[in-house]
Scaffold this motif. Structure first.
Motif, PDB file in Angstrom:
ATOM      1  N   LEU A 102       0.568  -1.297  -0.070  1.00  0.00           N
ATOM      2  CA  LEU A 102      -0.051  -0.351  -0.350  1.00  0.00           C
ATOM      3  C   LEU A 102       1.058   1.246   0.097  1.00  0.00           C
ATOM      4  CD1 LEU A 102      -2.559  -0.863   2.495  1.00  0.00           C
ATOM      5  CD2 LEU A 102      -3.050  -0.569  -0.231  1.00  0.00           C
ATOM      6  N   LEU A 103       2.025   1.212   0.859  1.00  0.00           N
ATOM      7  CA  LEU A 103       2.833   2.481   0.693  1.00  0.00           C
ATOM      8  C   LEU A 103       4.355   2.455  -0.150  1.00  0.00           C
ATOM      9  CD1 LEU A 103       3.320   2.619   4.874  1.00  0.00           C
ATOM     10  CD2 LEU A 103       2.409   3.700   3.369  1.00  0.00           C
ATOM     11  N   PHE A 104       4.471   2.019  -0.254  1.00  0.00           N
ATOM     12  CA  PHE A 104       5.322   1.466  -1.483  1.00  0.00           C
ATOM     13  C   PHE A 104       5.753   0.622  -2.935  1.00  0.00           C
ATOM     14  CE2 PHE A 104       7.738   0.132   2.792  1.00  0.00           C
ATOM     15  CZ  PHE A 104       7.839   1.593   3.058  1.00  0.00           C
ATOM     16  N   ALA A 105       4.223   0.672  -3.384  1.00  0.00           N
ATOM     17  CA  ALA A 105       4.089   0.275  -4.624  1.00  0.00           C
ATOM     18  C   ALA A 105       3.124   0.709  -5.170  1.00  0.00           C
ATOM     19  CB  ALA A 105       4.093  -1.671  -4.829  1.00  0.00           C
ATOM     20  N   THR A 106       2.997   0.482  -6.596  1.00  0.00           N
ATOM     21  CA  THR A 106       1.898   1.212  -7.254  1.00  0.00           C
ATOM     22  C   THR A 106       0.322   0.377  -6.729  1.00  0.00           C
ATOM     23  OG1 THR A 106       2.351   0.169  -9.501  1.00  0.00           O
ATOM     24  CG2 THR A 106       3.024   2.464  -9.081  1.00  0.00           C
ATOM     25  N   PRO A 107      -0.826   0.680  -7.359  1.00  0.00           N
ATOM     26  CA  PRO A 107      -2.125  -0.228  -7.148  1.00  0.00           C
ATOM     27  C   PRO A 107      -1.781  -1.765  -8.123  1.00  0.00           C
ATOM     28  CG  PRO A 107      -3.101   1.768  -6.530  1.00  0.00           C
ATOM     29  CD  PRO A 107      -1.694   1.894  -6.660  1.00  0.00           C
ATOM     30  N   ARG A 108      -1.361  -1.414  -8.962  1.00  0.00           N
ATOM     31  CA  ARG A 108      -1.067  -2.420 -10.329  1.00  0.00           C
ATOM     32  C   ARG A 108       0.088  -3.372  -9.626  1.00  0.00           C
ATOM     33  NH1 ARG A 108      -0.050  -0.242 -16.073  1.00  0.00           N
ATOM     34  NH2 ARG A 108      -2.001   0.734 -15.624  1.00  0.00           N
ATOM     35  N   GLU A 109       1.022  -2.506  -9.368  1.00  0.00           N
ATOM     36  CA  GLU A 109       1.969  -3.392  -9.094  1.00  0.00           C
ATOM     37  C   GLU A 109       1.229  -4.622  -7.766  1.00  0.00           C
ATOM     38  OE1 GLU A 109       6.067  -1.255  -9.525  1.00  0.00           O
ATOM     39  OE2 GLU A 109       4.973  -0.497  -7.899  1.00  0.00           O
ATOM     40  N   LEU A 110       0.763  -3.411  -6.763  1.00  0.00           N
ATOM     41  CA  LEU A 110       0.756  -4.759  -5.593  1.00  0.00           C
ATOM     42  C   LEU A 110      -0.487  -5.442  -6.129  1.00  0.00           C
ATOM     43  CD1 LEU A 110      -0.212  -4.896  -2.761  1.00  0.00           C
ATOM     44  CD2 LEU A 110      -2.327  -2.775  -2.286  1.00  0.00           C
ATOM     45  N   VAL A 111      -1.322  -5.426  -7.200  1.00  0.00           N
ATOM     46  CA  VAL A 111      -2.084  -6.711  -7.305  1.00  0.00           C
ATOM     47  C   VAL A 111      -1.365  -7.674  -7.852  1.00  0.00           C
ATOM     48  CG1 VAL A 111      -4.578  -7.612  -8.893  1.00  0.00           C
ATOM     49  CG2 VAL A 111      -4.134  -4.899  -7.594  1.00  0.00           C
ATOM     50  N   LEU A 112      -0.646  -7.069  -9.629  1.00  0.00           N
ATOM     51  CA  LEU A 112      -0.285  -8.177  -9.753  1.00  0.00           C
ATOM     52  C   LEU A 112       0.597  -8.751  -9.228  1.00  0.00           C
ATOM     53  CD1 LEU A 112       0.893  -9.228 -12.761  1.00  0.00           C
ATOM     54  CD2 LEU A 112       2.630  -7.753 -12.212  1.00  0.00           C
ATOM     55  N   SER A 113       1.459  -8.144  -7.922  1.00  0.00           N
ATOM     56  CA  SER A 113       2.752  -9.113  -6.853  1.00  0.00           C
ATOM     57  C   SER A 113       1.954 -10.090  -6.247  1.00  0.00           C
ATOM     58  CB  SER A 113       3.346  -8.020  -6.591  1.00  0.00           C
ATOM     59  OG  SER A 113       2.574  -7.459  -5.419  1.00  0.00           O
ATOM     60  N   GLN A 114       0.547  -9.361  -5.456  1.00  0.00           N
ATOM     61  CA  GLN A 114      -0.344 -10.930  -4.708  1.00  0.00           C
ATOM     62  C   GLN A 114      -0.750 -11.587  -5.212  1.00  0.00           C
ATOM     63  OE1 GLN A 114      -3.781  -9.041  -3.111  1.00  0.00           O
ATOM     64  NE2 GLN A 114      -3.392  -9.846  -1.321  1.00  0.00           N
ATOM     65  N   PHE A 115      -1.629 -11.429  -6.288  1.00  0.00           N
ATOM     66  CA  PHE A 115      -1.433 -12.677  -7.657  1.00  0.00           C
ATOM     67  C   PHE A 115      -0.248 -13.493  -7.996  1.00  0.00           C
ATOM     68  CE2 PHE A 115      -2.854 -14.822 -11.334  1.00  0.00           C
ATOM     69  CZ  PHE A 115      -3.952 -15.087 -11.648  1.00  0.00           C
ATOM     70  N   ILE A 116       0.713 -13.498  -8.493  1.00  0.00           N
ATOM     71  CA  ILE A 116       1.877 -14.319  -8.719  1.00  0.00           C
ATOM     72  C   ILE A 116       2.090 -15.339  -7.469  1.00  0.00           C
ATOM     73  CG2 ILE A 116       3.444 -14.526  -9.186  1.00  0.00           C
ATOM     74  CD1 ILE A 116       3.601 -11.852 -10.992  1.00  0.00           C
ATOM     75  N   GLY A 117       2.191 -14.356  -6.252  1.00  0.00           N
ATOM     76  CA  GLY A 117       2.737 -15.228  -5.379  1.00  0.00           C
ATOM     77  C   GLY A 117       1.755 -15.843  -4.351  1.00  0.00           C
ATOM     78  N   CYS A 118       0.296 -15.348  -4.609  1.00  0.00           N
ATOM     79  CA  CYS A 118      -0.418 -15.889  -3.670  1.00  0.00           C
ATOM     80  C   CYS A 118      -1.136 -17.661  -5.014  1.00  0.00           C
ATOM     81  CB  CYS A 118      -1.571 -15.313  -3.650  1.00  0.00           C
ATOM     82  SG  CYS A 118      -1.371 -14.662  -2.541  1.00  0.00           S
ATOM     83  N   ALA A 119      -0.479 -17.265  -5.719  1.00  0.00           N
ATOM     84  CA  ALA A 119      -0.742 -18.571  -6.640  1.00  0.00           C
ATOM     85  C   ALA A 119      -0.129 -19.443  -6.604  1.00  0.00           C
ATOM     86  CB  ALA A 119      -1.554 -17.920  -8.046  1.00  0.00           C
ATOM     87  N   LEU A 120       1.088 -18.787  -6.442  1.00  0.00           N
ATOM     88  CA  LEU A 120       2.400 -20.074  -6.870  1.00  0.00           C
ATOM     89  C   LEU A 120       1.695 -21.121  -5.276  1.00  0.00           C
ATOM     90  CD1 LEU A 120       5.397 -18.116  -8.152  1.00  0.00           C
ATOM     91  CD2 LEU A 120       3.886 -19.947  -9.543  1.00  0.00           C
ATOM     92  N   ALA A 121       1.343 -19.641  -4.242  1.00  0.00           N
ATOM     93  CA  ALA A 121       1.685 -20.690  -3.397  1.00  0.00           C
ATOM     94  C   ALA A 121       0.118 -21.594  -3.211  1.00  0.00           C
ATOM     95  CB  ALA A 121       1.529 -19.545  -2.201  1.00  0.00           C
TER      96      ALA A 121
END
Length: 882
Positions: free
Chosen positions: A88-107
């Motif tokens: 929320l503080l150090f990434a754009t909304p687009r980067e936050l959604v993309l990184s969360q999707f990739i990391g959580c999907a792999l997990a």
């Protein structure tokens, strides 16, 4: 943040529809929220965290979990609030959604190997919670900001708001999958969530502050983060230990305080299903007397199956293995999701053991199971099994194995302390009662069809072996359906009970009565040395059933048809029973209320009867029925005032057939309803056509048509609607329709039938009591029934002339009708002398061959025309062909 572990094995497609609908709605909401936030490309703080580093943090957070289990699902708590705060503080909304999707999907998909439905739900839930968090934080912090109190508060509020929504979504998903709420555990889950969420947010804010001030110091957070995670896990493990102690205490209380074995084991299995999160639980008990194994089982739907005898070869073979094995085992079907056995038993017999284990699991319809033998001092006294582990990580582990062993030891001690023998003695008594229920009719107490068939086989075999002759009486009540239709099934059951008592009272000690079902009874006569024995019993039964029977305050007159067959010349018991059944049908065809001996020629009659039924069905489809009409005249003037509709069948091979040849079979097969509707519609349309050619004087009732209703027709719930539609379609006054109902049916009328009669009378239809004088109608019943006409039966009309005894009786019926304001109609008038005598006695209307035979509708028009032209006198007979 928490995610869900939905059911790994759904109960059915229909059960999953609400859950799948909810997941679909969640996906749409998440997609809409992300579409709104996607264009934003700025960060709130000056420091920028690469998306791949953020994705790694989300991956680590979702692989290091603690689970709070429900039955079919679980709240899984992670530290994903930490990377969410940083994003929320150090990434754009687009980067936050993309990184969360990739990391959580792999997990979720690779590390945790969740199903497609679970992965879809969890990713949509994560995306929606992130969208909500981004929306909240940007509403509180419209532009770039410095890390401080204001930023801390805004990010904390946004993170907690988003993850709270996620927790609610998980709870709703669990409810939709289980269809019930564990309120206590759900409350605990929410408390756990808020505690962990606030802790994780605090860690995330500390990490954000360090990164903003001095990024190189971020490694200092590793130890407190790991400490917090281990604290979560240790706390939940301590809670699990507490639940285990509670379970063992509850199990011990169930076994020691419940005096009966069956409910104790059933309650224990329910507790075991909950504790081990299993769909199925089962206990097998081995009686000490070497009798068959007994099984108590609770299936995946929670339905108990109590004390079933075990006869399955696979289960018996598995029991033999477990009876010689100490300790519990974990079984896993190797064909299911590439898993293997967690614990292998019978290491010295792997070839046969593996095959038997797989067969046992497939037979029990479970993927995995915990199984333990129950050991007594000298032998194995039973076996416990729980199967189909539910939820995340759906397999039993070493801790489950140890707990299950403790449970098996508790059960073994309880069963060994004398309760098994005592409870099984009670079970034997229960089995005797169940056997009584299984082989005897609960209504009459007589043998049922199954026991009767067994006894008949034995009697027939013994008679053949000894050179004796046995006989069977097949008894069927006549018109019993009328009682159920008019008085209700309670009255019908009471009548059957009384009939059973009367039949039993007519038998000798060695005779064996039974109720085969419905209104069918049978009797086995073991030693029918002469035909007189069977015939005497059949005569006693028919005579006994003719006596009035009082049911629910009403006096009923019931009759029975009896078929008699002997074992002479018969191949087996089934043929003997069929012969008696056939003789009973012939007794019905001969007029009911009598008995008939079986004769081989009856088979041809049966074939004819079946052919008649097939022909009736074809006739209904092809429109082979016609309606003829017999005029009803005013005895004082000779004027035709109505006509009775009488159905005829124009058979393509047998020609014109009269009702007495086919109506009984039509009633038996149910085709009478279709025939009745046809006659009703045709008669209403025909009387409408006649009325167009008749001049009606003021105050004179319209020319009418009379239609007979059978009891089967009257039982139809839409009878009033049928009559209303027929009258409306014909465009006639309802007063033009006369419905004829037999006296016996009216006297047995239930409240429902009386309401129907009142509705018809209120509608304007006239009601006639047919065959008056044959059913012993009382003055009270005549006052209660909404009738307009009484029809004096032909029996009394035949003997009215030259019979001094009949004439006063007919006069009394006429005077009774007149005193009640009813029109009297005499049927079966065949001579002018009968007509004059009835007129002298005061009868208003008459019908019979003296006036005319039944003719097609055109014949009635001719009759009306002749009367108008000639004003024919009473004695004039208008001859029409039959």
């Amino acid at each position: 943040m928490s995610d869900t572990s939905a059911p790994t094995r759904p109960r059915g497609v229909t059960d999953l529809l609400p859950l799948r609908g909810f997941v679909g709605a969640l996906v749409l909401l998440a997609a809409g929220g992300l579409a709104l936030l996607w264009p934003q490309t700025t960060t709130l703080a000056a420091f920028h965290l690469p998306w791949y580093a953020l994705a790694l943090l989300f991956y680590l957070a979702e692989t290091c979990l603690v689970h709070l289990h429900f039955r079919r699902g679980a709240h899984s708590f992670s530290m994903s609030e930490v990377p969410l705060v940083l994003g929320l503080l150090f990434a754009t909304p687009r980067e936050l959604v993309l990184s969360q999707f990739i990391g959580c999907a792999l997990a979720l998909a690779v590390q945790r190997r969740q199903s497609l439905v679970k992965v879809t739900f969890n990713l949509a839930n994560f995306a929606l919670t992130s969208a909500v968090a981004v929306a909240v934080v940007h509403a509180l912090l419209p532009g770039p900001t410095h890390i401080g109190i204001r930023a801390w508060g805004a990010v904390a509020v946004a993170t907690v708001a988003g993850t709270s929504l996620g927790c609610l979504n998980v709870s709703l998903a669990i409810f939709l999958s289980e269809r019930r709420i564990d309120a206590a555990r759900l409350t605990y889950a929410f408390a756990m969530f808020f505690a962990s969420a606030l802790t994780n947010v605090s860690l995330g804010l500390i990490a954000a502050t360090i990164l903003d001030f001095h990024p190189a110091a971020a490694w200092l957070l590793a130890i407190p983060t790991a400490t917090v995670f281990l604290a979560y896990r240790a706390y939940l493990r301590e809670r699990e230990k507490h639940e285990i102690l509670e379970f063992l205490y509850s199990a011990n209380r169930i076994l020691t305080q419940n005096p009966e074995l069956e409910p104790a084991i059933l309650a224990l299995l329910g507790e075991a299903r909950t504790m081990f999160r299993a769909e199925t639980a089962e206990a097998i008990i081995a009686p000490p007397d070497g009798a068959r194994l007994l099984r108590i089982r609770i299936d995946s739907q929670g339905e108990p199956r109590l004390m079933e005898a075990v006869s399955d070869p696979v289960v018996l073979a598995w029991w033999e293995r477990m009876a010689n094995h100490n300790g519990p085992v974990v079984l896993q079907n190797t064909r299911d999701h590439h898993r293997r056995f967690l614990d292998r038993m019978f290491r010295d017999a792997r070839d046969s053991g593996s095959s038997l284990e797989r067969e046992y699991l497939e037979h029990e319809n479970v993927r995995n199971a915990l199984v333990a033998s129950l050991r007594g001092e000298t032998r194995a006294i039973g076996m416990l099994m729980v199967g189909n582990r539910m939820g995340e990580g759906s397999s039993f582990g070493p801790q489950d194995l140890r707990l299950f062993e403790a449970l098996a030891n508790h059960v073994s001690v309880a069963l060994e302390n004398g309760r098994l023998e005592q409870s099984l003695a009670q079970l034997r008594e229960l089995e005797q009662k169940l056997t009584q229920l299984a082989f005897h009719d609960p209504l009459t107490g007589l043998a049922n069809r199954a026991l009767f068939a067994e006894r008949l086989d034995q009697t027939f075999a013994a008679a053949k072996a000894d050179g004796r002759t046995c006989a069977v009486l097949f008894i069927d009540l006549d018109d019993f359906k009328t009682v159920n239709d008019t008085l209700g099934h309670d009255a019908g059951d009471e009548l059957l009970r009384i009939v059973g008592e009367r039949i039993t009272g007519c038998l000798r000690p060695a005779d064996q009565p039974a109720r085969l079902g419905g209104d069918e009874f049978a009797v086995i006569i073991e030693d029918a040395l002469s035909t007189q024995a069977a015939e005497r019993i059949a005569a006693r039964i028919t005579d006994a059933l003719r006596a009035p029977i009082h049911v629910h305050g009403r006096e009923l007159h019931i009759r029975a048809s009896v078929g008699i067959a002997t074992s002479q010349g018969v191949r087996d018991a089934d043929e003997l029973l069929r012969n008696a059944d056939l003789a009973m049908y012939m007794a019905k065809a001969d007029g009911k209320g009598r008995y008939r001996w079986f004769r081989p020629s009856m088979r041809a009659a049966l074939v004819n009867r079946h052919q008649l039924k097939a022909d009736l069905e074809r006739a209904a489809e092809n429109g082979e029925f016609q309606v003829h009409y017999q005029p009803i005249v005013d005895l004082r003037t000779g004027q035709p005032v109505a006509a009775e509709a009488l159905v005829r069948w124009v058979h393509p091979e047998r020609g014109l057939m009269f009702p007495e040849t086919f109506i009984a079979e039509a009633e038996h097969s149910g085709l009478i309803n279709e025939i009745g509707r046809f006659v009703l519609r045709h008669a209403c349309a025909q009387v409408g056509a006649w009325q167009q050619h008749i001049e009606r004087r003021p105050g004179e009732p319209p020319f009418a048509v009379a239609v007979n209703l059978s009891p089967a027709q009257f039982a139809q719930p839409d009878l009033v609607t049928q009559i209303d539609e027929a009258v409306e379609a014909a465009g006639i006054d309802p007063n033009s329709l006369i419905l004829e109902i037999t006296e016996s049916m009216m006297l047995q009328a239930s409240e429902r039938v009386l309401r129907t009669l009142d509705l018809l009378s209120g509608f304007g239809v006239r009601l006639a009591m047919d065959d008056f004088g044959t059913g012993y109608a009382s003055l009270a019943s005549l006052r209660k029934l909404p009738i307009d006409i009484i029809k004096i039966a032909k029996t009394f009309t035949d003997d009215i002339t030259g019979n001094e005894e009949k004439s006063p009786f007919v006069r009394a019926m006429i005077e009774l009708g007149e005193s009640l304001g009813l029109v009297t109609l005499a049927e079966g008038i065949e001579t002018a002398q009968q007509a004059r005598e009835l007129e002298r006695l005061g009868c208003r209307l008459g019908q019979g061959y003296h006036f005319a035979r039944p003719v097609p509708g055109a014949g009635i028009e001719l009759l009306l025309q002749r009367y108008t032209e000639q004003q024919a006198g009473l004695a004039k007979v208008i001859a029409f062909p039959a």
